[in-house]
Design a protein around this motif. Structure first.
Motif, PDB file in Angstrom:
ATOM      1  N   GLU A 255     -34.103  37.483   1.155  1.00 45.12           N
ATOM      2  CA  GLU A 255     -34.467  38.385   2.224  1.00 45.12           C
ATOM      3  C   GLU A 255     -35.924  38.810   2.091  1.00 45.12           C
ATOM      4  OE1 GLU A 255     -31.586  41.416   2.669  1.00 45.12           O
ATOM      5  OE2 GLU A 255     -29.936  40.205   2.945  1.00 45.12           O
ATOM      6  N   SER A 256     -36.575  39.084   3.300  1.00 43.07           N
ATOM      7  CA  SER A 256     -38.027  39.540   3.348  1.00 43.07           C
ATOM      8  C   SER A 256     -38.175  40.632   2.448  1.00 43.07           C
ATOM      9  CB  SER A 256     -38.166  39.799   4.852  1.00 43.07           C
ATOM     10  OG  SER A 256     -38.200  38.863   5.602  1.00 43.07           O
ATOM     11  N   ARG A 257     -37.254  41.760   2.283  1.00 43.35           N
ATOM     12  CA  ARG A 257     -37.337  42.869   1.519  1.00 43.35           C
ATOM     13  C   ARG A 257     -37.583  42.670  -0.019  1.00 43.35           C
ATOM     14  NH1 ARG A 257     -31.738  45.972   2.326  1.00 43.35           N
ATOM     15  NH2 ARG A 257     -30.478  44.123   2.380  1.00 43.35           N
ATOM     16  N   PHE A 258     -36.877  41.521  -0.509  1.00 44.95           N
ATOM     17  CA  PHE A 258     -36.983  41.230  -1.617  1.00 44.95           C
ATOM     18  C   PHE A 258     -38.017  40.168  -2.245  1.00 44.95           C
ATOM     19  CE2 PHE A 258     -32.325  41.849  -1.134  1.00 44.95           C
ATOM     20  CZ  PHE A 258     -32.379  43.276  -1.750  1.00 44.95           C
ATOM     21  N   ARG A 259     -39.068  40.009  -1.299  1.00 46.89           N
ATOM     22  CA  ARG A 259     -39.983  38.897  -1.542  1.00 46.89           C
ATOM     23  C   ARG A 259     -41.333  39.784  -1.854  1.00 46.89           C
ATOM     24  NH1 ARG A 259     -40.277  34.426   3.231  1.00 46.89           N
ATOM     25  NH2 ARG A 259     -38.354  33.144   2.442  1.00 46.89           N
ATOM     26  N   PRO A 260     -42.179  39.358  -2.498  1.00 42.85           N
ATOM     27  CA  PRO A 260     -43.419  39.811  -3.003  1.00 42.85           C
ATOM     28  C   PRO A 260     -44.277  40.174  -1.671  1.00 42.85           C
ATOM     29  CG  PRO A 260     -43.498  37.520  -3.412  1.00 42.85           C
ATOM     30  CD  PRO A 260     -42.151  37.983  -3.254  1.00 42.85           C
ATOM     31  N   ASN A 261     -44.869  41.308  -1.972  1.00 43.95           N
ATOM     32  CA  ASN A 261     -45.556  41.782  -0.703  1.00 43.95           C
ATOM     33  C   ASN A 261     -45.211  42.305   0.444  1.00 43.95           C
ATOM     34  OD1 ASN A 261     -47.721  39.161  -2.050  1.00 43.95           O
ATOM     35  ND2 ASN A 261     -48.595  40.961  -1.709  1.00 43.95           N
ATOM     36  N   PHE A 262     -43.785  42.506   0.340  1.00 51.26           N
ATOM     37  CA  PHE A 262     -42.965  43.117   1.401  1.00 51.26           C
ATOM     38  C   PHE A 262     -43.605  44.739   1.540  1.00 51.26           C
ATOM     39  CE2 PHE A 262     -39.695  45.896   3.103  1.00 51.26           C
ATOM     40  CZ  PHE A 262     -39.456  45.099   4.243  1.00 51.26           C
ATOM     41  N   ALA A 263     -43.800  45.315   2.746  1.00 53.78           N
ATOM     42  CA  ALA A 263     -44.369  46.812   2.915  1.00 53.78           C
ATOM     43  C   ALA A 263     -43.651  47.324   4.147  1.00 53.78           C
ATOM     44  CB  ALA A 263     -45.622  47.012   2.797  1.00 53.78           C
ATOM     45  N   GLU A 264     -43.303  48.713   4.096  1.00 52.94           N
ATOM     46  CA  GLU A 264     -42.806  49.233   5.093  1.00 52.94           C
ATOM     47  C   GLU A 264     -43.811  50.328   5.538  1.00 52.94           C
ATOM     48  OE1 GLU A 264     -38.611  51.553   6.667  1.00 52.94           O
ATOM     49  OE2 GLU A 264     -39.283  51.652   4.627  1.00 52.94           O
ATOM     50  N   ASN A 265     -44.037  50.491   7.041  1.00 53.92           N
ATOM     51  CA  ASN A 265     -44.724  51.572   7.247  1.00 53.92           C
ATOM     52  C   ASN A 265     -44.167  52.173   8.820  1.00 53.92           C
ATOM     53  OD1 ASN A 265     -46.668  53.426   7.974  1.00 53.92           O
ATOM     54  ND2 ASN A 265     -48.057  52.046   8.789  1.00 53.92           N
ATOM     55  N   GLY A 266     -43.165  53.193   8.442  1.00 51.04           N
ATOM     56  CA  GLY A 266     -42.857  53.574   9.695  1.00 51.04           C
ATOM     57  C   GLY A 266     -41.583  52.524  10.219  1.00 51.04           C
ATOM     58  N   ASP A 267     -41.667  52.172  11.785  1.00 54.66           N
ATOM     59  CA  ASP A 267     -40.816  51.243  12.142  1.00 54.66           C
ATOM     60  C   ASP A 267     -41.648  49.760  12.111  1.00 54.66           C
ATOM     61  OD1 ASP A 267     -43.143  51.570  13.784  1.00 54.66           O
ATOM     62  OD2 ASP A 267     -42.054  51.490  15.848  1.00 54.66           O
ATOM     63  N   ALA A 268     -42.709  49.496  11.391  1.00 55.15           N
ATOM     64  CA  ALA A 268     -43.316  48.450  11.130  1.00 55.15           C
ATOM     65  C   ALA A 268     -43.038  47.872   9.543  1.00 55.15           C
ATOM     66  CB  ALA A 268     -44.798  48.578  11.449  1.00 55.15           C
ATOM     67  N   VAL A 269     -43.167  46.547   9.552  1.00 55.95           N
ATOM     68  CA  VAL A 269     -43.156  45.927   8.251  1.00 55.95           C
ATOM     69  C   VAL A 269     -43.823  44.793   8.148  1.00 55.95           C
ATOM     70  CG1 VAL A 269     -40.553  46.697   7.583  1.00 55.95           C
ATOM     71  CG2 VAL A 269     -40.935  44.382   9.010  1.00 55.95           C
ATOM     72  N   ASN A 270     -44.327  44.742   6.796  1.00 56.17           N
ATOM     73  CA  ASN A 270     -44.975  43.487   6.341  1.00 56.17           C
ATOM     74  C   ASN A 270     -44.135  42.331   5.954  1.00 56.17           C
ATOM     75  OD1 ASN A 270     -47.566  44.666   6.798  1.00 56.17           O
ATOM     76  ND2 ASN A 270     -47.986  45.067   4.767  1.00 56.17           N
ATOM     77  N   VAL A 271     -43.756  41.265   6.569  1.00 56.96           N
ATOM     78  CA  VAL A 271     -42.901  39.876   6.276  1.00 56.96           C
ATOM     79  C   VAL A 271     -43.547  39.022   5.478  1.00 56.96           C
ATOM     80  CG1 VAL A 271     -41.393  38.561   7.034  1.00 56.96           C
ATOM     81  CG2 VAL A 271     -41.614  41.073   8.308  1.00 56.96           C
ATOM     82  N   PRO A 272     -43.350  38.923   4.165  1.00 58.67           N
ATOM     83  CA  PRO A 272     -43.908  37.672   3.389  1.00 58.67           C
ATOM     84  C   PRO A 272     -43.342  36.411   4.074  1.00 58.67           C
ATOM     85  CG  PRO A 272     -43.210  39.384   1.931  1.00 58.67           C
ATOM     86  CD  PRO A 272     -42.614  39.794   3.250  1.00 58.67           C
ATOM     87  N   VAL A 273     -44.264  35.611   4.459  1.00 57.17           N
ATOM     88  CA  VAL A 273     -43.798  34.326   5.025  1.00 57.17           C
ATOM     89  C   VAL A 273     -44.203  33.020   4.363  1.00 57.17           C
ATOM     90  CG1 VAL A 273     -43.406  35.128   7.353  1.00 57.17           C
ATOM     91  CG2 VAL A 273     -45.670  34.316   6.745  1.00 57.17           C
ATOM     92  N   ILE A 274     -43.729  31.925   4.294  1.00 52.95           N
ATOM     93  CA  ILE A 274     -44.264  30.726   3.738  1.00 52.95           C
ATOM     94  C   ILE A 274     -44.647  29.713   4.785  1.00 52.95           C
ATOM     95  CG2 ILE A 274     -43.587  28.557   2.602  1.00 52.95           C
ATOM     96  CD1 ILE A 274     -41.005  30.503   1.259  1.00 52.95           C
ATOM     97  N   PHE A 275     -45.821  29.229   4.310  1.00 47.58           N
ATOM     98  CA  PHE A 275     -46.544  28.167   5.357  1.00 47.58           C
ATOM     99  C   PHE A 275     -47.015  27.186   4.699  1.00 47.58           C
ATOM    100  CE2 PHE A 275     -50.175  27.269   8.658  1.00 47.58           C
ATOM    101  CZ  PHE A 275     -49.266  26.718   9.425  1.00 47.58           C
TER     102      PHE A 275
END
Length: 762
Positions: free
Chosen positions: A524-544
């Motif tokens: 899940e995104s929340r368990f990936r490195p560099n995941f972060a939460e800021n209020g109602d926004a999140v940083n979602v780590p993705v693979i490309f």
């Protein structure tokens, strides 16, 4: 003679003599910088140029020609005597008022006799006399001729001052003039001349700010020129000024409900003032009745005969249609831009308010220019402000009269205000209008402004828009609010999230190895490195990534490993490249040109279009799609956008995604397992421009995107910018192969075979 008195407020310098309660004059020093002192200095300087004298730096010693003319008129005689000085002034400045001449003669006598008493030789005292008389004639004749009148002349001095200059100006002050000494570098040098501060008074200010490094009188001249241009473009100068919040008790809603007669202007303010309120209210005292109280509050305002305008979900940006109605002229300078845009501002029937509106708009544009905004950005910002004024001003000031009407009220529901919207709100607060910013959710870093005061409620309220009295007003029960409190405890900063908790995301591309991709794929995104939460926004780590080659050339094992990444209901797999062929029919192509104008995606136009294909999706998903599409276009992340209409093809592609991908968006929980886009290109085929657009967009929107290219061909890179798609070499490159209809299942080993394999080192 006049008596020097410390000014309790800077505005006292501009009072006529009768309003001062006696023959009082002011000689003030200013060495700190603030909005208050800046306005005061500019005004004093303007009046000194119009009705007095302005000195930048030191006064020069008399020239040879000056001395020659002095000796021709007054001769070489001198004695420290008041009658002698009076007689000299009669011949030297014959147009002086006799009473003022006598006062000035006495002042000069006091100064020159103090030089004698201090031990100065007669020649030095005479030199001071000659210097003072030359200064009077050549630089201060207008001051001398207007000494002691009802409107006292003004003397402006900027920079270090000499002992003779200080004595001379003090003599003029005692004879009936006001003086201002501006000390941008501080008072240290001044105290070497006047340690006891006996000749002038320092202005006391809470500000500790120093003057700008580039401060000079030339800047004041520029400001005066701007002021003249502003008055000309505004249609005149209004006598009215805002008294913002100085009369209020800080109750917020209670202050705004006060009628004009109940708003008491502080006694020290002289002139014509309107008392307006400018505040932000965070949260509520009782959230269970918050919505009901807002409706009642608005009804009370309307019952007072006041106009109310409400931006119920913050302030919408200017639309393309609104922008098109603004007439533009010269844009080479900020003042020309602002003056030309004034023609497009709405006209208010009340002349004074009309002048105020235009004047404050001009000042707002100039402040943006001073802040470093220029060129097209300044034009765009100024046009947007003009659009917002055209949208709200006619309703707020319809039938308004500044001397007779109650002040209108503008309510902005939501405290996330920036850019042109923030400029608009700040400008509105300087007009005869109350401005209320509501922050019911107590958002962090809300809109703030120098004159705005904030009122804090006890509780946050989860409400999205201002309740309309014509609709149904909600009131939460105690149990409902308790449940919201429990949500806040469980799901705020704990690492635990409820489903679909977040409404915005920023994709963070991870640089990974092929083994890490296998590990992270189902995380899940929340368990990936560099995941972060800021209020109602999140940083979602993705693979490309592009994975080239086949490990050990083992085709069967290769398809088994690929198959592991292709399973699951959150995965979309492309087996035959290209997915979208150039030239394929796309029903959105005919609308794409209308959706993209001036290099900007017209989001509101897309959302309101009858053919918008994603209107059934969750609102936050609709906003996500258009936000990421806008970024894709503006930053030209795919080669071909901005060339030969490629941007229109990109828009049509994203607005016509396969239904399976659209369904993945609808069920996308940003903190949970994110959707996958697996693109297998095992033949000698290059992906299409449309496929590159889709892949780049999906990755921006939070999808994992992986290209499998067993051949190692450069069949993917053509449309991606250099370095945007990292390549992982997984093994040997193989000849073009077909993708199997079904991926082979993984080989299963029994428990005993696994144990024996470990023992045998297999």
């Amino acid at each position: 003679m006049f008596a020097r008195r410390r000014a309790a407020h800077l505005s006292e310098h501009f009072l006529p003599l009768l309003a001062r309660g006696g023959s009082f004059v002011h000689f003030t020093r200013v060495c700190v910088w603030s909005e208050e002192t800046a306005d005061f200095i500019a005004r004093f300087y303007a009046e000194s140029r119009a009705f007095g004298a302005a000195v930048d730096g030191r006064l020069p010693n008399p020239s040879g020609e000056n001395l020659s003319y002095f000796n021709e008129i007054l001769g070489a005689d001198y004695k420290t005597d008041e009658d002698f000085l009076f007689d000299s002034l009669c011949r030297w400045l014959p147009r002086m008022n006799p009473t003022s001449r006598r006062d000035l003669a006495k002042s000069l006598f006091d100064v020159l006799s103090s030089l004698e008493k201090s031990g100065k030789p007669p020649a030095a005292v005479k030199n001071a006399y000659v210097k003072f008389m030359c200064w009077l004639y050549y630089r201060f004749s207008r001051v001398a001729e207007n000494l002691g009148g009802e409107n006292l002349p003004k003397i402006f001095l900027c920079g270090e001052i000499s002992a003779h200059e200080l004595m001379f100006v003090s003599a003029l002050v005692c004879a009936g003039a006001d003086a201002l000494l501006v000390l941008p570098r501080g008072e240290k040098s001044y105290f070497s001349l006047d340690p006891a501060s006996a000749l002038s008074d320092s202005f006391d200010s809470d500000s500790k700010s120093t003057f700008p490094e580039n401060f000079s009188v030339s800047i004041l001249n520029d400001e005066l020129l701007k002021k003249t241009q502003i008055e000309r473009a505004a249609g005149g100068k209004s006598e009215w000024q805002p008294c913002t919040n100085a009369w209020a008790d800080g109750s917020g809603f209670g202050d705004i409900l006060k009628k004009s007669a109940e708003r008491k202007i502080p006694a020290h303010l002289k002139g014509r003032f309107f008392a307006n309120c400018y505040c932000r209210i965070d949260g509520a005292d009782d959230r269970t009745v918050y919505e009901t109280s807002l409706v009642s509050f608005k009804r009370e305002i309307l019952a007072q005969g006041r106009s109310v305008a409400v931006a119920s979900r913050a302030i919408p940006a200017a639309s393309v249609e609104e922008i098109a109605q603004i007439k533009r002229g010269r844009t080479d300078t900020a003042i020309h831009l602002a003056c030309d845009l004034c023609a497009s501002l709405p006209k208010i029937a009340d002349a004074e308010t009309n002048i105020l509106l235009r004047s404050e708009f001009l000042k707002s544009v100039l402040r943006l220019s001073d802040a470093g905004i220029s060129g097209g950005k300044l034009t765009s910002r100024a046009v947007s402000i003009a659009c917002l004024l055209r949208r709200y001003i006619p309703h707020l000031f319809s039938n308004f009269r500044i001397e007779k009407s109650e002040l209108p009220l503008f309510i902005c529901f939501g405290a996330k205000i920036s850019g042109a919207q923030a400029d608009f709100v700040s400008l509105l607060s300087k007009l005869p209008c109350d401005v209320l910013v509501l922050n019911p959710q107590c958002l962090q870093n809300p809109f703030d402004d120098s004159n705005l005061f904030a009122v804090s409620g006890k509780e946050a309220v989860q409400i999205e828009q201002f309740p309309e009295s014509s609709g149904i007003v909600r009131a939460g029960t105690a149990a409902y609010q308790a449940e919201r409190d429990l949500d806040a405890i469980l799901y705020s900063g704990t690492g635990i999230f409820r489903e679909m908790q977040h409404s915005r995301l920023e994709a963070v591309r991870l640089m990974t190895t092929i083994d890490e991709i296998k590990i992270l794929w189902n995380e899940e995104s929340r368990f990936r490195p560099n995941f972060a939460e800021n209020g109602d926004a999140v940083n979602v780590p993705v693979i490309f990534a592009k994975i080239s080659g086949v490990k050990n050339g083992n085709i069967g094992e290769y398809w088994r490993e690929v198959g592991k990444l292709c399973v699951g209901e959150k995965t979309f797999v492309v087996k035959n490249a290209p997915l979208v062929k150039s030239g394929d029919f796309n029903p959105m192509k005919e609308f794409a040109v209308d959706f993209f104008r001036g290099g900007v995606l017209r989001k509101e136009r897309v959302l309101s279009h009858k053919s918008f294909p994603y209107s059934l999706l969750r609102k936050e998903i609709q906003e996500l799609i258009l936000e990421k599409l806008s970024i894709l276009l503006e930053k030209r992340l795919v080669r071909g956008i901005g060339e030969n209409g490629g941007e229109y093809t990109a828009i049509a592609t994203i607005l016509n995604m396969p239904k399976e991908i659209v369904h993945l968006f609808q069920s996308f929980d940003f903190a949970a397992k994110n959707p996958k886009f697996v693109y297998i290109n095992s033949l000698e085929r290059e992906i299409s421009f449309e496929d590159a657009v889709l892949a780049e967009f999906l990755n921006l929107a939070g999808f994992d995107v992986v290209f499998f290219v067993p051949t190692g061909f450069r069949s993917v890179e053509r449309y991606f910018q250099n370095g945007q798609i990292p390549e992982i070499i997984a093994g040997e490159f193989v000849n073009p192969i077909s993708v199997p209809d079904e991926f082979p299942a993984s080989e299963k080993k029994s428990f005993f075979s696994k144990i024996l394999g470990k023992i045998g080192g297999v």
